[in-house]
Design a protein around this motif. Structure first.
Motif, short mmCIF file in Angstrom:
data_model
loop_
_atom_site.label_atom_id
_atom_site.label_comp_id
_atom_site.label_asym_id
_atom_site.label_seq_id
_atom_site.Cartn_x
_atom_site.Cartn_y
_atom_site.Cartn_z
N ILE A 166 121.19 -11.43 52.42
CA ILE A 166 120.00 -10.59 52.36
C ILE A 166 120.20 -9.45 51.36
O ILE A 166 119.33 -9.16 50.54
N ARG A 167 121.35 -8.83 51.42
CA ARG A 167 121.64 -7.72 50.50
C ARG A 167 121.57 -8.17 49.04
O ARG A 167 121.05 -7.45 48.19
N GLY A 205 130.53 -15.25 69.23
CA GLY A 205 131.53 -14.48 68.51
C GLY A 205 131.73 -14.92 67.06
O GLY A 205 132.78 -14.69 66.47
N GLU A 206 130.70 -15.56 66.47
CA GLU A 206 130.81 -16.05 65.10
C GLU A 206 130.51 -14.92 64.11
O GLU A 206 129.43 -14.82 63.55
N ASP A 207 131.49 -14.02 63.93
CA ASP A 207 131.30 -12.89 63.03
C ASP A 207 130.90 -13.33 61.63
O ASP A 207 130.09 -12.70 60.97
N LYS A 208 131.49 -14.43 61.17
CA LYS A 208 131.23 -14.92 59.81
C LYS A 208 129.76 -15.19 59.60
O LYS A 208 129.22 -14.93 58.54
N THR A 209 129.12 -15.80 60.59
CA THR A 209 127.73 -16.22 60.44
C THR A 209 126.82 -15.03 60.20
O THR A 209 126.02 -15.02 59.27
N VAL A 210 126.91 -14.01 61.04
CA VAL A 210 126.07 -12.82 60.89
C VAL A 210 126.41 -12.10 59.58
O VAL A 210 125.51 -11.73 58.82
N ASN A 211 127.70 -11.93 59.31
CA ASN A 211 128.11 -11.23 58.08
C ASN A 211 127.60 -11.95 56.84
O ASN A 211 127.17 -11.32 55.87
N MET A 212 127.68 -13.28 56.84
CA MET A 212 127.24 -14.06 55.69
C MET A 212 125.75 -13.88 55.44
O MET A 212 125.30 -13.71 54.30
N HIS A 213 124.95 -13.89 56.52
CA HIS A 213 123.52 -13.74 56.36
C HIS A 213 123.15 -12.32 55.91
O HIS A 213 122.23 -12.15 55.09
N ILE A 214 123.84 -11.32 56.43
CA ILE A 214 123.60 -9.95 55.98
C ILE A 214 123.93 -9.83 54.49
O ILE A 214 123.19 -9.22 53.71
N SER A 215 125.05 -10.44 54.08
CA SER A 215 125.45 -10.41 52.67
C SER A 215 124.41 -11.08 51.78
O SER A 215 124.06 -10.57 50.71
N GLU A 274 119.29 0.77 48.95
CA GLU A 274 120.00 0.09 50.03
C GLU A 274 119.09 0.03 51.25
O GLU A 274 118.49 1.04 51.64
N TYR A 275 119.01 -1.14 51.86
CA TYR A 275 118.11 -1.32 53.00
C TYR A 275 118.85 -1.62 54.31
O TYR A 275 118.27 -1.52 55.38
N ILE A 276 120.11 -2.02 54.22
CA ILE A 276 120.89 -2.34 55.42
C ILE A 276 122.17 -1.51 55.39
O ILE A 276 122.92 -1.54 54.42
#
Length: 225
Positions: A200-201, A188-198, A211-213
């Motif tokens: 990448i963007r 449930g570590e929302d921060k981790t996934v969101n940070m990596h998506i950010s 825009e790719y994601i």
């Protein structure tokens, strides 16, 4: 025969790991400082690296992203640091696994075997290039390009893009992404996934206005076609 790079300044530990690798049927090379480890990575190809953090010349934290960039191989960290923050920061830098000192060499060899099998499976003939607009990923080479310019991606960033591009019509939940990119159970570590998506963007935005994601609110993310 798989070849392992040992980067450990303690001669006793380095020799212990080397002997265990030899008995297990692996080839290995030794480095006793961060700078020597980097030099090895620049002159030879390896299938996996085992690395200490407290290294002379160049620390493990400095060496890890450079090693991942040059080799794109699994890296198992050995360290006396055992805090959760320390471990998470190393995974963010691209570490594949982590063992706290003192450790059992038999367990290390077993983990090496598991990681090598996973890496080998990912290099099979099915690992064809993935493309979306001007973005191209090469799973075999563990590298990516955008508009012909090479992308510098961490292991998790690459895996996230690989997952999204593998099925561009599908929306992937954060749990789907975490399970694939980190190969462990999602907590449930929302921060981790969101940070990596950010991250990448930001890297993609630096090279293209496209825009790719795409964020699908309340569900997850998908490739933006």
């Amino acid at each position: 025969m798989s070849k392992v790079l040992i980067i450990e300044d303690s001669t006793d530990i380095n020799e212990l790991i080397g002997e265990a690798l030899k008995k297990a049927g692996y080839e290995y090379r030794q480095a006793f400082s961060g700078t020597e480890g980097l030099l090895r990575a620049e002159t030879e190809q390896f299938d996996l690296a085992v690395m200490d953090l407290m290294l002379p010349g160049m620390s493990g934290e400095e060496l890890l992203p450079r090693l991942r960039e040059k080799q794109g191989i699994p890296v198992i960290i050995l360290s006396a640091k055992d805090s959760l923050d320390s471990k998470l920061s190393l995974f963010d830098l691209g570490a594949e696994d982590y063992m706290t000192k003192p450790f059992e060499v038999e367990e290390l060899i077993a983990r090496i075997g598991v990681r090598l099998k996973k890496a080998s499976a990912g290099r099979g003939p099915e690992g064809k290039k993935l493309a979306l607009k001007d973005l191209v990923l090469d799973p075999e080479g563990f590298c990516g390009e955008l508009g012909g310019v090479r992308l510098s991606l961490t292991k998790q960033e690459f895996k996230i893009l690989e997952l999204l591009l593998s099925n561009p019509q599908r929306v992937f939940s954060k749990q789907d992404i975490y399970d694939y990119a980190w190969e462990e159970y999602y907590m449930g570590e929302d921060k981790t996934v969101n940070m990596h998506i950010s991250n990448i963007r930001k890297k993609l935005k630096a090279l293209s206005e496209e825009e790719y994601i795409e964020t699908v609110w309340g569900i997850g993310f998908k490739a933006k076609c």
